[in-house]
Motif scaffolding. Structure first.
Motif, PDB file in Angstrom:
ATOM      1  N   LYS A 505       0.832  -1.206   0.000  1.00 27.37           N
ATOM      2  CA  LYS A 505       0.000   0.000   0.000  1.00 27.37           C
ATOM      3  C   LYS A 505       0.866   1.255   0.000  1.00 27.37           C
ATOM      4  O   LYS A 505       0.564   2.229  -0.696  1.00 27.37           O
ATOM      5  CB  LYS A 505      -0.928  -0.029   1.221  1.00 27.37           C
ATOM      6  CG  LYS A 505      -1.933   1.119   1.261  1.00 27.37           C
ATOM      7  CD  LYS A 505      -2.884   0.963   2.441  1.00 27.37           C
ATOM      8  CE  LYS A 505      -3.908   2.087   2.472  1.00 27.37           C
ATOM      9  NZ  LYS A 505      -4.857   1.962   3.604  1.00 27.37           N
ATOM     10  N   MET A 506       1.919   1.235   0.777  1.00 24.39           N
ATOM     11  CA  MET A 506       2.824   2.389   0.848  1.00 24.39           C
ATOM     12  C   MET A 506       3.525   2.610  -0.492  1.00 24.39           C
ATOM     13  O   MET A 506       3.744   3.757  -0.919  1.00 24.39           O
ATOM     14  CB  MET A 506       3.838   2.178   1.974  1.00 24.39           C
ATOM     15  CG  MET A 506       3.212   2.241   3.366  1.00 24.39           C
ATOM     16  SD  MET A 506       4.322   1.642   4.668  1.00 24.39           S
ATOM     17  CE  MET A 506       5.610   2.883   4.598  1.00 24.39           C
ATOM     18  N   GLU A 507       3.877   1.530  -1.170  1.00 31.63           N
ATOM     19  CA  GLU A 507       4.542   1.654  -2.472  1.00 31.63           C
ATOM     20  C   GLU A 507       3.607   2.299  -3.496  1.00 31.63           C
ATOM     21  O   GLU A 507       4.038   3.111  -4.331  1.00 31.63           O
ATOM     22  CB  GLU A 507       4.997   0.276  -2.957  1.00 31.63           C
ATOM     23  CG  GLU A 507       5.897   0.310  -4.171  1.00 31.63           C
ATOM     24  CD  GLU A 507       7.148   1.152  -3.976  1.00 31.63           C
ATOM     25  OE1 GLU A 507       7.527   1.874  -4.916  1.00 31.63           O
ATOM     26  OE2 GLU A 507       7.739   1.098  -2.869  1.00 31.63           O
ATOM     27  N   ARG A 508       2.317   1.949  -3.438  1.00 32.77           N
ATOM     28  CA  ARG A 508       1.341   2.564  -4.334  1.00 32.77           C
ATOM     29  C   ARG A 508       1.240   4.070  -4.078  1.00 32.77           C
ATOM     30  O   ARG A 508       1.103   4.860  -5.002  1.00 32.77           O
ATOM     31  CB  ARG A 508      -0.031   1.906  -4.150  1.00 32.77           C
ATOM     32  CG  ARG A 508      -0.147   0.537  -4.789  1.00 32.77           C
ATOM     33  CD  ARG A 508      -1.592   0.173  -5.071  1.00 32.77           C
ATOM     34  NE  ARG A 508      -2.415   0.205  -3.850  1.00 32.77           N
ATOM     35  CZ  ARG A 508      -2.650  -0.849  -3.090  1.00 32.77           C
ATOM     36  NH1 ARG A 508      -2.113  -2.021  -3.400  1.00 32.77           N
ATOM     37  NH2 ARG A 508      -3.397  -0.727  -2.021  1.00 32.77           N
ATOM     38  N   PHE A 509       1.315   4.451  -2.803  1.00 32.37           N
ATOM     39  CA  PHE A 509       1.271   5.875  -2.452  1.00 32.37           C
ATOM     40  C   PHE A 509       2.490   6.610  -3.012  1.00 32.37           C
ATOM     41  O   PHE A 509       2.370   7.722  -3.525  1.00 32.37           O
ATOM     42  CB  PHE A 509       1.208   6.036  -0.924  1.00 32.37           C
ATOM     43  CG  PHE A 509      -0.183   6.293  -0.411  1.00 32.37           C
ATOM     44  CD1 PHE A 509      -0.986   5.246  -0.016  1.00 32.37           C
ATOM     45  CD2 PHE A 509      -0.686   7.585  -0.354  1.00 32.37           C
ATOM     46  CE1 PHE A 509      -2.268   5.466   0.450  1.00 32.37           C
ATOM     47  CE2 PHE A 509      -1.968   7.810   0.111  1.00 32.37           C
ATOM     48  CZ  PHE A 509      -2.769   6.756   0.515  1.00 32.37           C
ATOM     49  N   ARG A 510       3.649   5.972  -2.915  1.00 29.48           N
ATOM     50  CA  ARG A 510       4.875   6.610  -3.421  1.00 29.48           C
ATOM     51  C   ARG A 510       4.782   6.791  -4.945  1.00 29.48           C
ATOM     52  O   ARG A 510       5.190   7.826  -5.476  1.00 29.48           O
ATOM     53  CB  ARG A 510       6.091   5.757  -3.064  1.00 29.48           C
ATOM     54  CG  ARG A 510       6.423   5.735  -1.578  1.00 29.48           C
ATOM     55  CD  ARG A 510       7.763   5.064  -1.327  1.00 29.48           C
ATOM     56  NE  ARG A 510       7.999   4.892   0.106  1.00 29.48           N
ATOM     57  CZ  ARG A 510       7.780   3.766   0.767  1.00 29.48           C
ATOM     58  NH1 ARG A 510       7.302   2.692   0.116  1.00 29.48           N
ATOM     59  NH2 ARG A 510       8.012   3.680   2.054  1.00 29.48           N
ATOM     60  N   THR A 511       4.267   5.780  -5.616  1.00 34.68           N
ATOM     61  CA  THR A 511       4.104   5.868  -7.076  1.00 34.68           C
ATOM     62  C   THR A 511       3.141   6.985  -7.449  1.00 34.68           C
ATOM     63  O   THR A 511       3.391   7.776  -8.380  1.00 34.68           O
ATOM     64  CB  THR A 511       3.585   4.524  -7.629  1.00 34.68           C
ATOM     65  OG1 THR A 511       4.470   3.484  -7.239  1.00 34.68           O
ATOM     66  CG2 THR A 511       3.463   4.568  -9.140  1.00 34.68           C
ATOM     67  N   LYS A 512       2.038   7.055  -6.694  1.00 36.42           N
ATOM     68  CA  LYS A 512       1.038   8.095  -6.943  1.00 36.42           C
ATOM     69  C   LYS A 512       1.610   9.483  -6.717  1.00 36.42           C
ATOM     70  O   LYS A 512       1.376  10.414  -7.497  1.00 36.42           O
ATOM     71  CB  LYS A 512      -0.168   7.846  -6.028  1.00 36.42           C
ATOM     72  CG  LYS A 512      -1.324   8.810  -6.241  1.00 36.42           C
ATOM     73  CD  LYS A 512      -2.466   8.450  -5.301  1.00 36.42           C
ATOM     74  CE  LYS A 512      -3.619   9.430  -5.454  1.00 36.42           C
ATOM     75  NZ  LYS A 512      -4.738   9.120  -4.531  1.00 36.42           N
TER      76      LYS A 512
END
Length: 516
Positions: A505-512
Protein backbone atom coordinates in the motif's frame (compact mmCIF):
# COMPACT_ATOMS: atom_id res chain seq x y z
CA UNK A 1 -6.08 -29.23 84.96
CA UNK A 2 -3.38 -26.60 84.91
CA UNK A 3 -2.89 -24.26 81.92
CA UNK A 4 0.49 -25.85 81.18
CA UNK A 5 -1.09 -29.30 81.07
CA UNK A 6 -3.83 -28.03 78.78
CA UNK A 7 -1.20 -26.45 76.50
CA UNK A 8 0.45 -29.84 75.98
CA UNK A 9 -2.76 -31.62 74.96
CA UNK A 10 -2.99 -32.96 71.44
CA UNK A 11 -6.28 -33.58 69.57
CA UNK A 12 -7.46 -37.09 70.28
CA UNK A 13 -10.41 -39.25 69.33
CA UNK A 14 -10.45 -40.92 72.76
CA UNK A 15 -13.11 -38.68 74.23
CA UNK A 16 -15.27 -38.76 71.11
CA UNK A 17 -15.97 -42.45 71.61
CA UNK A 18 -19.55 -43.36 72.60
CA UNK A 19 -20.59 -41.40 75.68
CA UNK A 20 -21.10 -43.30 78.92
CA UNK A 21 -24.11 -42.65 81.11
CA UNK A 22 -23.79 -39.03 82.16
CA UNK A 23 -23.73 -38.06 85.74
CA UNK A 24 -23.34 -34.41 86.76
CA UNK A 25 -19.54 -34.61 86.72
CA UNK A 26 -19.41 -36.14 83.23
CA UNK A 27 -21.77 -33.49 81.88
CA UNK A 28 -19.47 -30.75 83.13
CA UNK A 29 -16.40 -32.58 81.82
CA UNK A 30 -17.95 -32.74 78.36
CA UNK A 31 -18.46 -28.98 78.31
CA UNK A 32 -14.92 -28.35 79.60
CA UNK A 33 -13.39 -30.72 77.06
CA UNK A 34 -15.36 -29.18 74.18
CA UNK A 35 -14.54 -25.63 75.29
CA UNK A 36 -10.87 -26.46 75.89
CA UNK A 37 -10.33 -27.85 72.40
CA UNK A 38 -12.12 -24.88 70.95
CA UNK A 39 -10.01 -22.36 72.89
CA UNK A 40 -6.79 -24.13 71.95
CA UNK A 41 -7.87 -24.03 68.31
CA UNK A 42 -8.52 -20.30 68.58
CA UNK A 43 -5.20 -19.75 70.32
CA UNK A 44 -3.21 -21.61 67.67
CA UNK A 45 -5.15 -19.78 64.98
CA UNK A 46 -4.15 -16.42 66.44
CA UNK A 47 -0.55 -17.64 66.58
CA UNK A 48 -0.86 -18.49 62.87
CA UNK A 49 -0.21 -22.17 63.50
CA UNK A 50 -3.02 -22.94 61.11
CA UNK A 51 -2.76 -26.72 60.76
CA UNK A 52 -2.59 -27.20 64.52
CA UNK A 53 -5.57 -24.87 64.91
CA UNK A 54 -7.45 -26.84 62.25
CA UNK A 55 -6.93 -30.11 64.12
CA UNK A 56 -8.24 -28.73 67.44
CA UNK A 57 -11.18 -26.92 65.89
CA UNK A 58 -12.25 -29.88 63.77
CA UNK A 59 -12.07 -32.22 66.75
CA UNK A 60 -14.13 -29.72 68.75
CA UNK A 61 -16.74 -29.62 66.00
CA UNK A 62 -16.87 -33.41 65.84
CA UNK A 63 -17.31 -33.58 69.63
CA UNK A 64 -20.21 -31.12 69.49
CA UNK A 65 -21.97 -33.01 66.68
CA UNK A 66 -21.62 -36.38 68.38
CA UNK A 67 -22.66 -35.02 71.75
CA UNK A 68 -25.82 -33.38 70.39
CA UNK A 69 -26.67 -36.55 68.44
CA UNK A 70 -26.28 -38.89 71.45
CA UNK A 71 -27.35 -36.63 74.32
CA UNK A 72 -29.25 -33.75 72.76
CA UNK A 73 -29.33 -31.39 75.73
CA UNK A 74 -26.57 -28.94 76.70
CA UNK A 75 -24.02 -30.13 79.31
CA UNK A 76 -23.53 -28.51 82.69
CA UNK A 77 -20.78 -25.94 82.95
CA UNK A 78 -17.94 -26.99 85.31
CA UNK A 79 -18.76 -24.30 87.88
CA UNK A 80 -22.31 -25.64 88.24
CA UNK A 81 -20.99 -28.78 89.95
CA UNK A 82 -20.28 -26.72 93.05
CA UNK A 83 -23.50 -24.70 93.11
CA UNK A 84 -26.73 -25.51 94.93
CA UNK A 85 -29.62 -26.52 92.69
CA UNK A 86 -31.40 -23.17 92.90
CA UNK A 87 -28.30 -21.27 91.69
CA UNK A 88 -27.60 -23.41 88.65
CA UNK A 89 -28.21 -22.06 85.17
CA UNK A 90 -31.56 -22.51 83.50
CA UNK A 91 -31.75 -24.92 80.59
CA UNK A 92 -32.20 -21.93 78.27
CA UNK A 93 -29.15 -20.06 79.54
CA UNK A 94 -27.04 -23.20 79.52
CA UNK A 95 -28.02 -23.91 75.92
CA UNK A 96 -27.25 -20.30 74.95
CA UNK A 97 -23.72 -20.52 76.35
CA UNK A 98 -23.03 -23.93 74.82
CA UNK A 99 -24.26 -22.87 71.39
CA UNK A 100 -22.23 -19.66 71.61
CA UNK A 101 -19.03 -21.69 72.04
CA UNK A 102 -19.98 -23.80 69.01
CA UNK A 103 -20.66 -20.68 66.94
CA UNK A 104 -17.15 -19.45 67.79
CA UNK A 105 -15.90 -22.85 66.67
CA UNK A 106 -17.51 -22.43 63.24
CA UNK A 107 -16.30 -18.84 62.95
CA UNK A 108 -12.66 -19.79 63.49
CA UNK A 109 -12.96 -22.83 61.23
CA UNK A 110 -14.07 -20.43 58.49
CA UNK A 111 -10.93 -18.35 59.09
CA UNK A 112 -8.71 -21.43 59.08
CA UNK A 113 -10.14 -22.75 55.81
CA UNK A 114 -9.81 -19.32 54.25
CA UNK A 115 -6.14 -19.24 55.25
CA UNK A 116 -5.65 -22.72 53.78
CA UNK A 117 -7.32 -21.51 50.54
CA UNK A 118 -10.13 -24.04 50.97
CA UNK A 119 -12.58 -21.38 49.86
CA UNK A 120 -15.67 -23.58 49.41
CA UNK A 121 -15.42 -24.84 52.99
CA UNK A 122 -14.58 -21.36 54.29
CA UNK A 123 -17.72 -19.96 52.66
CA UNK A 124 -19.84 -22.81 54.03
CA UNK A 125 -18.64 -22.23 57.59
CA UNK A 126 -18.96 -18.47 57.26
CA UNK A 127 -22.54 -18.90 56.10
CA UNK A 128 -23.30 -21.31 58.96
CA UNK A 129 -21.82 -18.87 61.47
CA UNK A 130 -23.96 -16.00 60.20
CA UNK A 131 -27.12 -18.11 60.28
CA UNK A 132 -26.47 -19.25 63.84
CA UNK A 133 -25.76 -15.71 65.00
CA UNK A 134 -29.18 -14.68 63.76
CA UNK A 135 -30.90 -17.75 65.21
CA UNK A 136 -29.43 -17.12 68.65
CA UNK A 137 -29.67 -13.33 68.43
CA UNK A 138 -25.94 -13.12 69.16
CA UNK A 139 -24.57 -10.61 66.70
CA UNK A 140 -23.53 -7.01 66.30
CA UNK A 141 -25.40 -5.49 63.31
CA UNK A 142 -22.45 -3.69 61.73
CA UNK A 143 -20.10 -6.65 62.05
CA UNK A 144 -22.73 -9.14 60.87
CA UNK A 145 -23.67 -7.03 57.86
CA UNK A 146 -20.09 -6.55 56.65
CA UNK A 147 -19.40 -10.28 57.00
CA UNK A 148 -22.52 -11.12 54.98
CA UNK A 149 -21.56 -8.58 52.30
CA UNK A 150 -18.04 -10.02 52.17
CA UNK A 151 -19.47 -13.52 51.77
CA UNK A 152 -21.45 -12.25 48.77
CA UNK A 153 -18.16 -11.66 46.94
CA UNK A 154 -17.42 -15.38 47.09
CA UNK A 155 -20.77 -16.15 45.50
CA UNK A 156 -20.26 -13.42 42.88
CA UNK A 157 -16.92 -14.95 41.86
CA UNK A 158 -18.69 -18.32 41.55
CA UNK A 159 -21.40 -16.61 39.43
CA UNK A 160 -24.02 -17.62 42.03
CA UNK A 161 -25.93 -14.37 41.79
CA UNK A 162 -29.06 -15.49 43.66
CA UNK A 163 -26.97 -16.40 46.70
CA UNK A 164 -24.94 -13.20 46.43
CA UNK A 165 -28.11 -11.10 46.23
CA UNK A 166 -29.48 -12.80 49.35
CA UNK A 167 -26.31 -12.06 51.33
CA UNK A 168 -26.30 -8.42 50.24
CA UNK A 169 -30.02 -7.98 50.92
CA UNK A 170 -29.60 -9.48 54.39
CA UNK A 171 -26.61 -7.19 54.96
CA UNK A 172 -28.77 -4.16 54.15
CA UNK A 173 -31.55 -5.26 56.51
CA UNK A 174 -29.27 -6.11 59.43
CA UNK A 175 -27.17 -2.99 58.91
CA UNK A 176 -30.40 -1.03 59.23
CA UNK A 177 -30.67 -2.33 62.80
CA UNK A 178 -27.60 -0.34 63.84
CA UNK A 179 -28.60 1.84 66.77
CA UNK A 180 -31.66 -0.27 67.54
CA UNK A 181 -29.64 -2.95 69.32
CA UNK A 182 -27.70 -1.68 72.30
CA UNK A 183 -23.99 -2.29 72.41
CA UNK A 184 -22.88 -5.32 74.42
CA UNK A 185 -19.60 -6.37 75.91
CA UNK A 186 -19.08 -8.48 72.78
CA UNK A 187 -19.24 -5.45 70.47
CA UNK A 188 -15.76 -4.86 69.03
CA UNK A 189 -16.21 -1.12 68.67
CA UNK A 190 -16.02 1.48 71.38
CA UNK A 191 -18.97 3.87 71.54
CA UNK A 192 -17.03 6.87 70.22
CA UNK A 193 -15.84 4.95 67.16
CA UNK A 194 -19.28 3.89 65.90
CA UNK A 195 -20.21 6.98 63.81
CA UNK A 196 -17.12 6.78 61.58
CA UNK A 197 -17.24 3.00 61.55
CA UNK A 198 -20.90 3.18 60.54
CA UNK A 199 -20.14 5.32 57.49
CA UNK A 200 -17.12 3.22 56.54
CA UNK A 201 -19.02 -0.07 56.72
CA UNK A 202 -21.92 1.49 54.82
CA UNK A 203 -19.46 2.43 52.07
CA UNK A 204 -17.93 -1.06 52.06
CA UNK A 205 -21.34 -2.73 51.71
CA UNK A 206 -22.12 -0.31 48.89
CA UNK A 207 -18.94 -1.40 47.10
CA UNK A 208 -20.04 -5.03 47.37
CA UNK A 209 -23.34 -4.09 45.71
CA UNK A 210 -21.42 -2.30 42.93
CA UNK A 211 -19.44 -5.49 42.24
CA UNK A 212 -22.67 -7.47 42.15
CA UNK A 213 -24.27 -5.22 39.52
CA UNK A 214 -21.07 -4.89 37.48
CA UNK A 215 -20.22 -8.61 37.44
CA UNK A 216 -23.79 -9.62 36.56
CA UNK A 217 -23.82 -7.17 33.62
CA UNK A 218 -20.35 -8.21 32.46
CA UNK A 219 -21.31 -11.88 32.61
CA UNK A 220 -24.31 -11.13 30.40
CA UNK A 221 -22.07 -9.26 27.95
CA UNK A 222 -19.67 -12.20 27.70
CA UNK A 223 -22.60 -14.50 26.97
CA UNK A 224 -23.96 -12.36 24.14
CA UNK A 225 -20.99 -10.77 22.38
CA UNK A 226 -19.53 -11.86 19.06
CA UNK A 227 -15.83 -12.20 18.20
CA UNK A 228 -15.39 -8.42 17.91
CA UNK A 229 -17.19 -7.59 21.14
CA UNK A 230 -20.52 -6.49 19.66
CA UNK A 231 -24.00 -7.74 20.55
CA UNK A 232 -24.79 -11.05 18.81
CA UNK A 233 -28.57 -11.11 18.19
CA UNK A 234 -28.63 -14.90 17.72
CA UNK A 235 -26.99 -15.47 21.10
CA UNK A 236 -29.39 -12.97 22.63
CA UNK A 237 -32.38 -14.94 21.27
CA UNK A 238 -30.96 -18.22 22.58
CA UNK A 239 -30.55 -16.75 26.06
CA UNK A 240 -34.13 -15.46 25.98
CA UNK A 241 -35.32 -19.00 25.27
CA UNK A 242 -33.30 -20.29 28.23
CA UNK A 243 -34.66 -17.62 30.59
CA UNK A 244 -37.69 -19.66 31.74
CA UNK A 245 -35.52 -22.66 32.52
CA UNK A 246 -33.14 -20.38 34.43
CA UNK A 247 -36.09 -19.09 36.46
CA UNK A 248 -37.40 -22.55 37.34
CA UNK A 249 -34.12 -24.38 37.92
CA UNK A 250 -33.94 -25.38 41.58
CA UNK A 251 -34.87 -21.84 42.61
CA UNK A 252 -36.82 -22.78 45.72
CA UNK A 253 -34.17 -25.28 46.81
CA UNK A 254 -31.34 -22.78 46.34
CA UNK A 255 -33.22 -20.05 48.19
CA UNK A 256 -33.93 -22.33 51.15
CA UNK A 257 -30.26 -23.39 51.33
CA UNK A 258 -28.96 -19.86 51.86
CA UNK A 259 -31.88 -18.22 53.64
CA UNK A 260 -31.01 -16.04 56.62
CA UNK A 261 -33.50 -15.58 59.44
CA UNK A 262 -37.19 -16.39 59.78
CA UNK A 263 -40.47 -14.53 60.17
CA UNK A 264 -40.28 -10.74 59.91
CA UNK A 265 -36.55 -10.77 59.20
CA UNK A 266 -37.01 -13.19 56.31
CA UNK A 267 -39.81 -11.02 54.91
CA UNK A 268 -37.65 -7.89 55.17
CA UNK A 269 -34.79 -9.57 53.29
CA UNK A 270 -37.17 -10.85 50.61
CA UNK A 271 -38.56 -7.33 50.15
CA UNK A 272 -35.04 -6.07 49.32
CA UNK A 273 -34.35 -9.05 47.03
CA UNK A 274 -37.52 -8.52 44.99
CA UNK A 275 -36.24 -5.13 43.82
CA UNK A 276 -33.05 -6.62 42.35
CA UNK A 277 -32.73 -9.19 39.59
CA UNK A 278 -30.30 -12.08 39.89
CA UNK A 279 -30.76 -13.04 36.22
CA UNK A 280 -28.40 -11.88 33.49
CA UNK A 281 -29.85 -8.83 31.70
CA UNK A 282 -30.78 -9.58 28.09
CA UNK A 283 -31.52 -6.09 26.77
CA UNK A 284 -30.87 -2.44 27.44
CA UNK A 285 -33.82 -1.93 29.81
CA UNK A 286 -32.81 -4.82 32.05
CA UNK A 287 -29.18 -3.72 31.99
CA UNK A 288 -30.20 -0.14 32.78
CA UNK A 289 -31.99 -1.26 35.97
CA UNK A 290 -28.81 -2.90 37.23
CA UNK A 291 -26.76 0.09 36.09
CA UNK A 292 -28.92 2.53 38.06
CA UNK A 293 -28.70 0.35 41.17
CA UNK A 294 -24.92 0.13 40.80
CA UNK A 295 -24.68 3.88 40.24
CA UNK A 296 -26.77 4.52 43.38
CA UNK A 297 -24.24 2.54 45.40
CA UNK A 298 -21.34 4.33 43.65
CA UNK A 299 -22.63 7.63 45.03
CA UNK A 300 -23.14 6.02 48.44
CA UNK A 301 -19.60 4.58 48.50
CA UNK A 302 -18.07 7.90 47.44
CA UNK A 303 -19.66 9.65 50.44
CA UNK A 304 -17.09 7.93 52.63
CA UNK A 305 -14.29 6.95 50.24
CA UNK A 306 -13.29 10.43 49.16
CA UNK A 307 -10.07 11.14 47.32
CA UNK A 308 -8.77 13.16 50.25
CA UNK A 309 -7.78 10.37 52.62
CA UNK A 310 -8.88 7.29 50.66
CA UNK A 311 -7.12 7.74 47.33
CA UNK A 312 -6.93 4.11 46.20
CA UNK A 313 -10.45 3.25 47.36
CA UNK A 314 -11.91 6.34 45.73
CA UNK A 315 -10.21 5.58 42.42
CA UNK A 316 -11.44 1.98 42.45
CA UNK A 317 -15.01 3.19 42.97
CA UNK A 318 -14.65 5.65 40.07
CA UNK A 319 -13.18 2.91 37.87
CA UNK A 320 -16.15 0.67 38.71
CA UNK A 321 -18.49 3.54 37.80
CA UNK A 322 -16.70 3.86 34.47
CA UNK A 323 -16.98 0.10 33.95
CA UNK A 324 -20.74 0.28 34.59
CA UNK A 325 -21.08 2.86 31.81
CA UNK A 326 -18.87 0.77 29.54
CA UNK A 327 -20.93 -2.41 29.89
CA UNK A 328 -24.22 -0.48 29.62
CA UNK A 329 -22.97 0.91 26.30
CA UNK A 330 -22.71 -2.67 25.05
CA UNK A 331 -26.50 -3.04 25.35
CA UNK A 332 -27.25 0.34 23.72
CA UNK A 333 -28.08 0.19 20.01
CA UNK A 334 -28.01 3.95 19.36
CA UNK A 335 -24.42 4.87 18.45
CA UNK A 336 -24.73 8.50 19.49
CA UNK A 337 -25.94 7.50 22.95
CA UNK A 338 -23.11 4.99 23.21
CA UNK A 339 -20.67 7.81 22.44
CA UNK A 340 -22.17 9.88 25.25
CA UNK A 341 -21.67 7.01 27.71
CA UNK A 342 -17.99 6.74 26.81
CA UNK A 343 -17.73 10.52 27.10
CA UNK A 344 -19.07 10.26 30.67
CA UNK A 345 -16.36 7.70 31.41
CA UNK A 346 -13.67 10.07 30.16
CA UNK A 347 -15.13 12.97 32.15
CA UNK A 348 -14.83 11.03 35.42
CA UNK A 349 -11.42 9.47 34.72
CA UNK A 350 -9.38 12.34 33.26
CA UNK A 351 -9.41 14.48 36.46
CA UNK A 352 -7.80 11.58 38.31
CA UNK A 353 -4.70 11.76 36.13
CA UNK A 354 -4.22 15.38 37.25
CA UNK A 355 -4.61 14.66 40.96
CA UNK A 356 -2.35 11.59 41.11
CA UNK A 357 1.39 11.73 41.58
CA UNK A 358 2.72 9.14 39.08
CA UNK A 359 5.77 8.53 41.26
CA UNK A 360 3.59 7.11 44.07
CA UNK A 361 0.65 5.82 42.05
CA UNK A 362 2.38 4.43 38.98
CA UNK A 363 0.22 1.30 38.56
CA UNK A 364 -3.02 3.18 39.15
CA UNK A 365 -1.95 5.87 36.68
CA UNK A 366 -1.24 3.22 34.06
CA UNK A 367 -4.67 1.66 34.55
CA UNK A 368 -6.44 5.00 34.19
CA UNK A 369 -4.39 6.08 31.16
CA UNK A 370 -5.14 2.78 29.41
CA UNK A 371 -8.85 3.03 30.25
CA UNK A 372 -9.15 6.62 29.01
CA UNK A 373 -7.30 5.70 25.82
CA UNK A 374 -9.69 2.80 25.25
CA UNK A 375 -12.73 5.06 25.84
CA UNK A 376 -11.48 7.52 23.20
CA UNK A 377 -10.70 4.55 20.93
CA UNK A 378 -14.28 3.23 21.28
CA UNK A 379 -15.71 6.70 20.62
CA UNK A 380 -13.61 7.05 17.49
CA UNK A 381 -14.78 3.67 16.18
CA UNK A 382 -18.39 4.69 16.79
CA UNK A 383 -17.94 8.04 15.05
CA UNK A 384 -16.33 6.28 12.05
CA UNK A 385 -19.32 3.89 11.91
CA UNK A 386 -21.70 6.87 12.03
CA UNK A 387 -19.74 8.64 9.27
CA UNK A 388 -19.80 5.50 7.10
CA UNK A 389 -23.60 5.66 7.10
CA UNK A 390 -23.50 9.15 5.62
CA UNK A 391 -23.00 9.65 1.90
CA UNK A 392 -20.81 12.71 2.36
CA UNK A 393 -19.47 13.25 5.92
CA UNK A 394 -18.89 16.95 6.58
CA UNK A 395 -15.65 18.47 7.82
CA UNK A 396 -17.01 18.67 11.37
CA UNK A 397 -17.36 14.86 11.59
CA UNK A 398 -13.91 14.36 10.08
CA UNK A 399 -12.41 16.80 12.57
CA UNK A 400 -14.20 15.05 15.43
CA UNK A 401 -12.86 11.65 14.36
CA UNK A 402 -9.31 12.99 14.10
CA UNK A 403 -9.55 14.68 17.51
CA UNK A 404 -10.74 11.47 19.14
CA UNK A 405 -7.95 9.62 17.36
CA UNK A 406 -5.41 12.13 18.63
CA UNK A 407 -6.68 11.85 22.23
CA UNK A 408 -6.57 8.05 22.14
CA UNK A 409 -3.01 8.16 20.79
CA UNK A 410 -2.01 10.58 23.54
CA UNK A 411 -3.15 8.33 26.38
CA UNK A 412 -1.87 5.10 24.83
CA UNK A 413 1.49 6.78 24.41
CA UNK A 414 1.46 7.99 28.03
CA UNK A 415 0.80 4.42 29.09
CA UNK A 416 3.61 3.05 26.91
CA UNK A 417 6.03 5.78 28.05
CA UNK A 418 5.36 4.77 31.68
CA UNK A 419 6.97 1.41 30.87
CA UNK A 420 10.28 3.03 29.88
CA UNK A 421 13.26 2.96 32.25
CA UNK A 422 14.78 6.15 33.78
CA UNK A 423 16.82 6.58 30.57
CA UNK A 424 13.58 6.62 28.52
CA UNK A 425 14.42 3.25 26.92
CA UNK A 426 11.55 0.87 26.19
CA UNK A 427 12.16 -2.53 27.87
CA UNK A 428 13.42 -5.44 25.80
CA UNK A 429 11.40 -7.77 28.01
CA UNK A 430 7.97 -6.57 29.20
CA UNK A 431 6.81 -7.78 32.61
CA UNK A 432 4.00 -10.34 32.75
CA UNK A 433 1.73 -7.96 34.68
CA UNK A 434 1.68 -5.41 31.84
CA UNK A 435 2.43 -7.64 28.84
CA UNK A 436 -1.09 -7.88 27.40
CA UNK A 437 -1.96 -4.17 27.98
CA UNK A 438 1.35 -3.13 26.41
CA UNK A 439 0.78 -5.32 23.34
CA UNK A 440 -2.81 -4.10 23.02
CA UNK A 441 -1.63 -0.50 23.29
CA UNK A 442 0.93 -1.08 20.52
CA UNK A 443 -1.73 -2.74 18.34
CA UNK A 444 -4.25 0.05 18.85
CA UNK A 445 -1.66 2.75 18.24
CA UNK A 446 -0.84 1.03 14.94
CA UNK A 447 -4.52 0.93 14.03
CA UNK A 448 -5.11 4.55 15.10
CA UNK A 449 -2.36 5.86 12.82
CA UNK A 450 -3.99 3.98 9.98
CA UNK A 451 -7.33 5.64 10.76
CA UNK A 452 -6.17 9.27 10.65
CA UNK A 453 -8.09 11.09 7.90
CA UNK A 454 -5.94 13.45 5.84
CA UNK A 455 -5.96 14.87 2.31
CA UNK A 456 -2.17 15.14 2.28
CA UNK A 457 -0.61 12.02 0.61
CA UNK A 458 2.75 12.71 2.22
CA UNK A 459 1.19 12.86 5.68
CA UNK A 460 -0.78 9.70 4.99
CA UNK A 461 2.40 7.92 3.93
CA UNK A 462 4.06 8.98 7.19
CA UNK A 463 1.08 7.66 9.18
CA UNK A 464 1.20 4.33 7.36
CA UNK A 465 4.93 4.05 8.07
CA UNK A 466 4.32 4.68 11.79
CA UNK A 467 1.49 2.17 11.77
CA UNK A 468 3.73 -0.45 10.13
CA UNK A 469 6.44 0.20 12.73
CA UNK A 470 4.07 -0.68 15.59
CA UNK A 471 2.69 -3.75 13.85
CA UNK A 472 6.26 -4.96 13.25
CA UNK A 473 7.09 -4.41 16.92
CA UNK A 474 4.31 -6.82 17.91
CA UNK A 475 5.38 -9.49 15.39
CA UNK A 476 9.10 -9.20 16.25
CA UNK A 477 8.48 -9.23 20.00
CA UNK A 478 6.32 -12.36 19.79
CA UNK A 479 9.00 -14.12 17.73
CA UNK A 480 11.60 -13.37 20.41
CA UNK A 481 9.19 -14.10 23.28
CA UNK A 482 6.80 -16.92 22.21
CA UNK A 483 4.92 -16.70 25.52
CA UNK A 484 3.63 -13.27 24.47
CA UNK A 485 1.85 -14.75 21.46
CA UNK A 486 -0.58 -16.56 23.77
CA UNK A 487 -1.66 -13.24 25.28
CA UNK A 488 -2.66 -11.60 21.98
CA UNK A 489 -3.43 -14.35 19.49
CA UNK A 490 -6.04 -12.44 17.47
CA UNK A 491 -4.06 -9.18 17.46
CA UNK A 492 -0.88 -11.02 16.45
CA UNK A 493 -2.58 -12.58 13.41
CA UNK A 494 -3.88 -9.19 12.30
CA UNK A 495 -0.46 -7.63 12.87
CA UNK A 496 1.21 -10.26 10.67
CA UNK A 497 -1.37 -9.59 7.99
CA UNK A 498 -0.78 -5.82 8.15
CA UNK A 499 3.02 -6.25 8.07
CA UNK A 500 2.48 -8.14 4.82
CA UNK A 501 -0.03 -5.70 3.26
CA UNK A 502 1.13 -2.25 4.32
CA UNK A 503 4.43 -2.14 2.36
CA UNK A 504 2.48 -2.73 -0.90
CA UNK A 505 0.00 0.00 0.00
CA UNK A 506 2.82 2.39 0.85
CA UNK A 507 4.54 1.65 -2.47
CA UNK A 508 1.34 2.56 -4.33
CA UNK A 509 1.27 5.87 -2.45
CA UNK A 510 4.87 6.61 -3.42
CA UNK A 511 4.10 5.87 -7.08
CA UNK A 512 1.04 8.10 -6.94
CA UNK A 513 3.00 10.92 -5.32
CA UNK A 514 5.76 10.60 -7.96
CA UNK A 515 3.23 10.91 -10.80
CA UNK A 516 1.70 14.03 -9.29
Amino acid sequence: MTWIAAWSLKPSSAHSAAFPEHGTFLFSTDFAWFSLRNNLGILWSEREEIETAQAYLESSEALYNQYMKEVGSPPLEPTECFLPEEEKLTEQERSKRFEKVYTHNLYYLAQVYQHLEMFEKAAHYCHSTLKRQLEHNAYHPIEWAINAATLSQFYINKLCFMEARHCLSAANVIFGQTGKISATEDSPEAEGEVPELYHQRKGEIARCWIKYCLTLMQNAQLSMQDNIGELDLDKQSELRALRKKELDEEESIRKKAVQFGTGELCDAVSAVEEKVSYLRPLDFEEARELFLLGQHYVFEAKEFFQIDGYVTDHIEVVQDHSALFKVLAFFETDMERRCKMHKRRIAMLEPLTVDLNPQYYLLVNRQIQFEIAHAYYDMMDLKVAIADRLRDPDSHIVKKINNLNKSALKYYQLFLDSLRDPNKVFPEHIGEDVLRPAMLAKFRVARLYGKIITADPKKELENLATSLEHYKFIVDYCEKHPEAAQEIEAELELSKEMVSLLPTKMERFRTKMALT
